[in-house]
Design an enzyme around this catalytic site. Structure first.
Site, short mmCIF file in Angstrom:
data_model
loop_
_atom_site.label_atom_id
_atom_site.label_comp_id
_atom_site.label_asym_id
_atom_site.label_seq_id
_atom_site.Cartn_x
_atom_site.Cartn_y
_atom_site.Cartn_z
N GLY A 78 6.79 1.99 8.28
CA GLY A 78 6.47 2.12 9.35
C GLY A 78 8.27 3.19 9.95
O GLY A 78 8.76 3.29 8.65
N CYS A 105 8.81 -0.31 1.81
CA CYS A 105 9.81 0.66 2.41
C CYS A 105 10.35 0.33 4.37
O CYS A 105 11.07 -1.37 4.22
CB CYS A 105 9.57 1.87 2.89
SG CYS A 105 10.17 2.94 3.36
N TYR A 106 9.50 -0.06 5.44
CA TYR A 106 10.20 -0.91 6.08
C TYR A 106 9.55 -2.43 6.24
O TYR A 106 10.41 -2.85 6.34
CB TYR A 106 9.88 -0.74 7.88
CG TYR A 106 9.59 -1.00 8.49
CD1 TYR A 106 10.74 -0.70 9.36
CD2 TYR A 106 9.41 -1.93 8.97
CE1 TYR A 106 10.76 -1.48 10.64
CE2 TYR A 106 9.68 -3.02 10.04
CZ TYR A 106 10.51 -2.65 11.02
OH TYR A 106 11.00 -3.48 12.49
N HIS A 196 7.27 3.78 -1.99
CA HIS A 196 6.07 4.16 -1.74
C HIS A 196 5.72 3.98 -3.19
O HIS A 196 4.53 4.72 -3.08
CB HIS A 196 5.97 5.47 -0.61
CG HIS A 196 6.25 5.31 0.03
ND1 HIS A 196 5.13 4.23 1.61
CD2 HIS A 196 7.19 5.85 1.02
CE1 HIS A 196 6.28 4.58 2.70
NE2 HIS A 196 7.56 5.41 2.60
N GLU A 198 2.26 3.59 -2.90
CA GLU A 198 0.77 4.29 -2.71
C GLU A 198 0.16 5.58 -2.86
O GLU A 198 -0.84 6.07 -2.55
CB GLU A 198 0.30 3.65 -1.30
CG GLU A 198 1.27 4.50 -0.38
CD GLU A 198 2.51 3.48 0.00
OE1 GLU A 198 3.00 2.41 -0.36
OE2 GLU A 198 2.87 3.58 0.74
N ASP A 254 -21.94 7.44 10.26
CA ASP A 254 -21.68 6.03 10.21
C ASP A 254 -22.24 5.62 11.44
O ASP A 254 -22.20 4.22 11.04
CB ASP A 254 -20.29 6.40 11.71
CG ASP A 254 -19.03 7.19 11.27
OD1 ASP A 254 -18.96 7.42 9.85
OD2 ASP A 254 -18.23 7.41 11.88
N LYS A 401 -13.91 6.67 6.08
CA LYS A 401 -16.05 7.90 6.12
C LYS A 401 -16.17 7.97 4.10
O LYS A 401 -17.33 7.26 4.21
CB LYS A 401 -15.36 9.64 6.23
CG LYS A 401 -16.30 10.43 6.59
CD LYS A 401 -16.51 10.11 7.87
CE LYS A 401 -17.63 10.55 8.74
NZ LYS A 401 -17.66 10.39 9.54
#
Ligand code: XMP
Length: 545
Positions: A78, A105-106, A196, A198, A254, A401
């Protein structure tokens, strides 16, 4: 609270509970969002390992998390510092549930700060690559988090604060040149990393996540498109009982995937309402209606309300006012149809409203700190439920999506639906600057059809996120044959994106642009100039209004 509002609140609570049960069976992971730019990426990386991941706000009550019975909890990064006055916080009980936790991280700083360690405000933020040395303090054995990875890794950092002293019970399991980069408390099953995992730039990041998911959490790789369809269908069936549902169907990916999924669960007890706002693309109302009814066998009421929308837009030029009026009119048309349905045919009570809301819709409409940062008024998120006594069914709320496209594919939807470009609810009204009137709409519709046709012909339609035309009410001088002209300008906008939160303009070959330009000025009367939009998002948005 009025009786109907109380009923709605109770039903919504029931809906949440049901959603919980649905995911608990999948034994997934909860990602608590501290507002980081990579939160959604964390969830996606986890789902790529066939483990379900649901994102909740960091302020989610512990009971809500427990209802999901997650195998693990990830605390995201964050932008804040734990010392900021309004620093986002979780309930500290999250760390005492006995469920494995991974702070990123945060998330790491918040864990350290909360459990009695010390976090130091760094002189400046550290961005970019760093070299991680994997190593355990106080013992030769390595950490489960780094099992099977080399002792040195290149990692991606983006942090301001750093950990100075560890909380009791923790040990360091990785260092960068000047900072503690990874820690663990094996007893409490709490792990945290400063970098990170990810992000693709982090070497072996996926393996670190896999180590956490499968080594520490013992999660099972049960999540797949097919499992999602089965679970969701069963959960919807159980939730709705013998009630009926309605869906505002636009023919986009969607809402169509959401409708087909719900139709699978409740058959013709789902009625779809497809409104022609008069702001759709060329031939879109007729062709979509045909596809939904004849090919997908959905029960659809097509309502042509073009005149009503046009009347609402007369004289209006402000973009947000256009959006508000369209949203309001849409609700009015929809509510009338719902009432008509309720009063007319012999059927049960309509209790539910189906929406194809996706994760990016949710985060662009609300922020961790409240709704103040809404970027645009998206009329398909919010609005409808407050006005109507229906509980929501939003089966795609946690997905992106491309994941929805995958689900649609497994549901057997035709390719033309799956690859269809997104189209905003307010339609051509936000691609036509200035007042919306039938003449301008006709001009834009023709130009837009040419852009899409040429993009398809050149083989770009499926490679880009969106391709469309925008009509500017600006006149410029031109010449055609022996005559001076004074016509309007069409902007061609073609962007690539993963999730519409960021986007870049597509470097189309000159000959494709030339083909589009020539056709528009030759075939669309009143247009004498064509320009190509070379702006990315941010700072621009994809749509012009
Ligand atoms: P912007 O213009 O905000 O658009 O960069 C991001 C994505 O959202 C679509 N969009 C909308 N979709 N209702 C929708 O369903 C809306 O009101 C709306 N406004 C923008 C846009 O086409 C792009 O894909």
């Amino acid at each position: 609270m009025t009786e109907s509002a109380a009923k709605l609140a109770a039903e919504l609570a029931g809906a949440q509970e049901q959603a919980g049960r649905m995911k608990a069976e999948l034994g997934g992971v909860v990602v608590l969002d501290f507002g980081g730019q990579y939160t959604q990426l964390i969830a996606r990386r986890i789902r790529e390992q066939q483990v379900f991941a649901a994102i909740l706000r960091c302020t989610a009550p512990v009971e809500e998390i427990q209802k999901l019975a997650p195998a693990g909890i990830v605390l995201s990064g964050g932008p804040s510092s734990v010392y900021d006055a309004d620093a986002p916080k979780c309930d500290p009980k999250v760390l005492a549930l006995g469920i494995p936790v991974l702070g990123i991280c945060y998330g790491m700083q918040w864990i350290t700060h909360t459990l009695g360690g010390k976090v130091e405000k760094a002189a400046r933020r550290e961005y970019g690559r760093a070299q991680l040395k994997v190593g355990c303090e106080g013992g030769p054995e390595s950490s489960a988090l780094f099992s099977g990875v080399p002792a040195a890794l290149r990692v991606w950092n983006s942090h301001g604060d750093q950990v100075l002293a560890l909380p009791p019970g923790f040990r360091t399991i990785g260092m960068t040149e000047n900072a503690v980069a990874a820690v663990e408390d094996v007893q409490r099953k709490i792990y945290a990393v400063e970098f990170h995992p990810e992000v693709k730039h982090t070497e072996r990041g996926t393996e670190l996540l896999r180590n956490f998911l499968f080594g520490v959490c013992k999660a099972e790789p049960k999540w797949s498109g097919a499992a999602f369809i089965e679970e969701t269908t069963a959960a919807i069936r159980e939730k709705v009982g013998n009630k009926w549902a309605i869906c505002a169907l636009s023919g986009g990916v969607d809402s169509t995937v959401a409708a087909v999924l719900v139709h699978r669960a409740m058959g013709n007890r789902l009625t779809n309402i497809f409104v022609n706002t008069g702001l759709l693309r060329k031939h879109e109302f007729e062709s979509t209606l045909e596809m939904l009814r004849d090919r997908l066998k959905l029960r659809v009421i097509g309502v042509d309300a073009s005149d009503r929308f046009l009347a609402q837009l007369k004289g209006i030029t402000d973009p947000e006012e256009k959006r508000r009026r369209i949203g309001r009119e849409f609700i009015a048309v929809f509510a009338e149809q719902a009432q008509k349905l309720q009063a007319g045919e012999a059927h049960g009570e309509i209790g539910y409203l189906v929406q194809g809301t996706l994760y990016p819709d949710v985060i662009e409409s609300v922020s961790v700190k409240g709704p103040s940062s809404t970027i645009k008024t998206h009329h398909n998120v919010g609005g409808l439920p407050e006005k109507m006594p229906f509980a929501l069914i939003e089966p795609l709320r946690d997905l992106f999506k491309d994941e929805v496209r995958q689900i649609g594919k497994e549901l057997g939807l035709p390719a033309e639906v799956l690859v269809k470009h997104p189209f905003p609810g307010p339609g051509l009204a936000v691609r036509l600057l200035g007042e919306v009137n039938p003449t301008q709409l006709a001009t834009l519709r023709e130009a837009d059809a040419i852009v899409v046709e040429e993009i398809r012909k050149a083989g770009f339609y499926e490679k880009v996120w969106q391709a469309f035309a925008v009509l500017l009410p600006i006149r410029s001088v031109g010449v055609m044959g022996d005559f001076r002209t004074y016509g309007q300008t069409v902007v061609v906008r073609v962007v690539e994106s993963d999730d519409a939160m960021t986007a870049d303009w597509v470097k189309l070959p000159g000959e494709v642009l030339a083909g589009i330009s020539t056709r528009i000025v030759n075939e669309v009367s009143g247009v004498t100039r064509v320009v190509y939009d070379v702006s990315s998002k941010p700072p621009s948005t994809i749509e012009w209004e």
